[in-house]
Write a protein that holds these residues in place. Sequence first.
Motif, mmCIF file in Angstrom:
data_model
loop_
_atom_site.group_PDB
_atom_site.id
_atom_site.type_symbol
_atom_site.label_atom_id
_atom_site.label_comp_id
_atom_site.label_asym_id
_atom_site.label_seq_id
_atom_site.Cartn_x
_atom_site.Cartn_y
_atom_site.Cartn_z
ATOM 1 N N ASN A 154 0.771 -1.177 0.038
ATOM 2 C CA ASN A 154 -0.010 0.038 -0.025
ATOM 3 C C ASN A 154 0.843 1.288 0.123
ATOM 4 N N THR A 155 2.127 1.301 -0.253
ATOM 5 C CA THR A 155 2.835 2.427 -0.172
ATOM 6 C C THR A 155 3.294 3.339 -1.256
ATOM 7 N N ASN A 156 3.756 2.597 -2.413
ATOM 8 C CA ASN A 156 4.300 3.171 -3.663
ATOM 9 C C ASN A 156 3.918 2.529 -4.730
ATOM 10 N N ALA A 200 9.823 0.298 0.171
ATOM 11 C CA ALA A 200 8.845 1.098 -0.500
ATOM 12 C C ALA A 200 9.457 2.350 -1.245
ATOM 13 N N HIS A 201 10.567 2.723 -1.214
ATOM 14 C CA HIS A 201 11.275 3.845 -1.636
ATOM 15 C C HIS A 201 12.407 3.577 -2.473
ATOM 16 N N PRO A 202 12.597 2.487 -3.384
ATOM 17 C CA PRO A 202 13.750 2.501 -4.235
ATOM 18 C C PRO A 202 13.920 3.559 -4.990
ATOM 19 N N VAL A 246 12.855 2.088 9.010
ATOM 20 C CA VAL A 246 13.778 2.096 7.959
ATOM 21 C C VAL A 246 12.888 2.496 6.599
ATOM 22 N N HIS A 247 12.729 3.732 6.372
ATOM 23 C CA HIS A 247 11.618 3.880 5.411
ATOM 24 C C HIS A 247 11.918 4.317 3.992
ATOM 25 N N ASP A 248 12.844 5.248 4.145
ATOM 26 C CA ASP A 248 13.391 5.701 2.713
ATOM 27 C C ASP A 248 14.689 5.434 2.591
ATOM 28 N N PHE A 310 10.934 10.371 7.587
ATOM 29 C CA PHE A 310 10.338 9.544 6.585
ATOM 30 C C PHE A 310 10.945 9.271 5.374
ATOM 31 N N HIS A 311 11.203 10.785 5.123
ATOM 32 C CA HIS A 311 11.407 10.816 3.229
ATOM 33 C C HIS A 311 12.899 11.681 3.050
ATOM 34 N N VAL A 312 13.513 11.260 2.254
ATOM 35 C CA VAL A 312 14.781 11.801 1.595
ATOM 36 C C VAL A 312 14.223 12.475 0.310
ATOM 37 N N PHE A 492 -0.288 7.813 -0.939
ATOM 38 C CA PHE A 492 1.183 8.137 -0.335
ATOM 39 C C PHE A 492 2.095 8.551 -1.349
ATOM 40 N N HIS A 493 2.288 7.569 -2.524
ATOM 41 C CA HIS A 493 3.521 7.967 -3.353
ATOM 42 C C HIS A 493 3.026 7.405 -4.426
ATOM 43 N N GLY A 494 3.967 8.098 -5.769
ATOM 44 C CA GLY A 494 3.685 7.432 -6.942
ATOM 45 C C GLY A 494 4.814 7.971 -7.899
HETATM 46 FE FE LIG Z 1 6.745 6.912 2.106
#
Ligand SMILES: [Fe+2]
Length: 499
Positions: A154-156, A200-202, A246-248, A310-312, A492-494
Amino acid sequence: MQRRRLMQALAGLAAGAAGTAQARPAAASDFARAVAGQPLMTPLQGVSDQTGDRFAERLATRGRWPEALSGRFYRNGPALYERGGERYHHWFDGDGMVQQFTLAGGTLSHRGRLVRTSKLAAEQRAGRFLFNTFGTQIEGGPPISGPDSVNTANTNALEHGGRVLALWEGGSAYALSPQDLSTRGPVTWRDDLQGMPFSAHPKIDAAGHLWNIGTAGAAMVVWHIDPAGALAGVQVGPSPYPGGMVHDMAVTGRHLVVPLPPVSLDFGQPTGGGPRRFAMKAGEPLRVLVMEKADITKRRVFELPPQMVFHVGNAHETADGSIVLSFVGAPDAWFLDQGAVALMSGRPLPSGPSRTCVAVLDMAGGKARVETMDDQVEFPRIDPRRIGQSSRWLLSAAAWGAGHRAGLLHGLQLRDMQTGRVRRHDYGDQTIVEEHVMVPKPGRRGELDAWLLGTTFDGRRQATVLNLLDAAHIEDGPIAQATLPYVLPLGFHGNFHPG
Ligand SMILES: [Fe+2]
């Protein structure tokens, strides 16, 4: 050695997922009561099994959608929050729904589908929630065999190597068809890697190489996927902060850069039946793990003042051997602990601060310094051609002024990282702004030779809207819009895939 580590990591994951202790689900009727008279809360109603599959062949548009803008824009987010009269407690819990906007010849279509995870299929059959999620405890379900049995995908979402990947932090990527978003199933990159987390954040560099991490117990997995979508390399090493969130991550030419905020997600800690609480570990710094892509045993851990990340935005290497990392930092775990819970109950709270930060990591001396900007942002994005290289402009969803006090993001901000100047567009206080991405104009090279593409929820019109802005004239607002004939859940992301 690698294989033994992988097996140990998988065993740890299965044990960790079994002992959750979160809040019990709420009653769906409580949400309906809470949001009466709050037009901005409509997207938090979420979807059902029926409304989780959407298709609109031609969207109503305003302005001029450029013919040169051709491709597919994907988004993902938690979408199904209620089943059998029960409602999830935490925004991160919902089953993932992938949105696909297809742009061709100045016209747009939309398709959205729930990701057919094994969790969703089992709960559809049962007619009720069965599995503990990130923030909600469900009783009486079957035993959890590992992270993928609770994977909500459900994240990206992004298209890479001919398939759509729906991503979640703790489990396998789910592959979907780019043609109709039908779910093909969890991706096994190599037989012995089945079930290893692919987070979820490649980051995909300009040449199409995808880099990603996954955390599995005390181990951190590093993935390298080639432009055709095949596994090019996998490495496993210890995490310097096991059990944390460890999210991003960021990439540079030579390195992977991974923030490790001092927030523990220890699923084994009982909370006495009350709501699960997330908090910063007192006295712990924000660690930033820097690893060489070619050999992750060559690593260094920097320590920054305690904060949640959360995010870089991006990272790059300087001529003197430092690494510059932009990210969004918050002083505490407020959003994880309270903000996301308040949204799900239909009672949004004034938001805690989350600001643009820039850290300079001195690879020779081992010291780090960080500068925090005076803004209120989330969902940082850059020109995709500059991932891992120096980039001047940082795009974020933002809040300021009176809109800030309401606790929701209502505008877009482009920050000039050289001068500190910000340029903004305010969608207005009756609009919720979601992540926007930068889409380079074909044949152009400048960072502002780009469109800004993203969704908003218009509370006045009770509609989800896809917006297009010209990055060089962000202050002018959308040059084109497309309105959906239904409300989509907040995502969230796209990512945009040209073609
Ligand atoms: Fe995220």
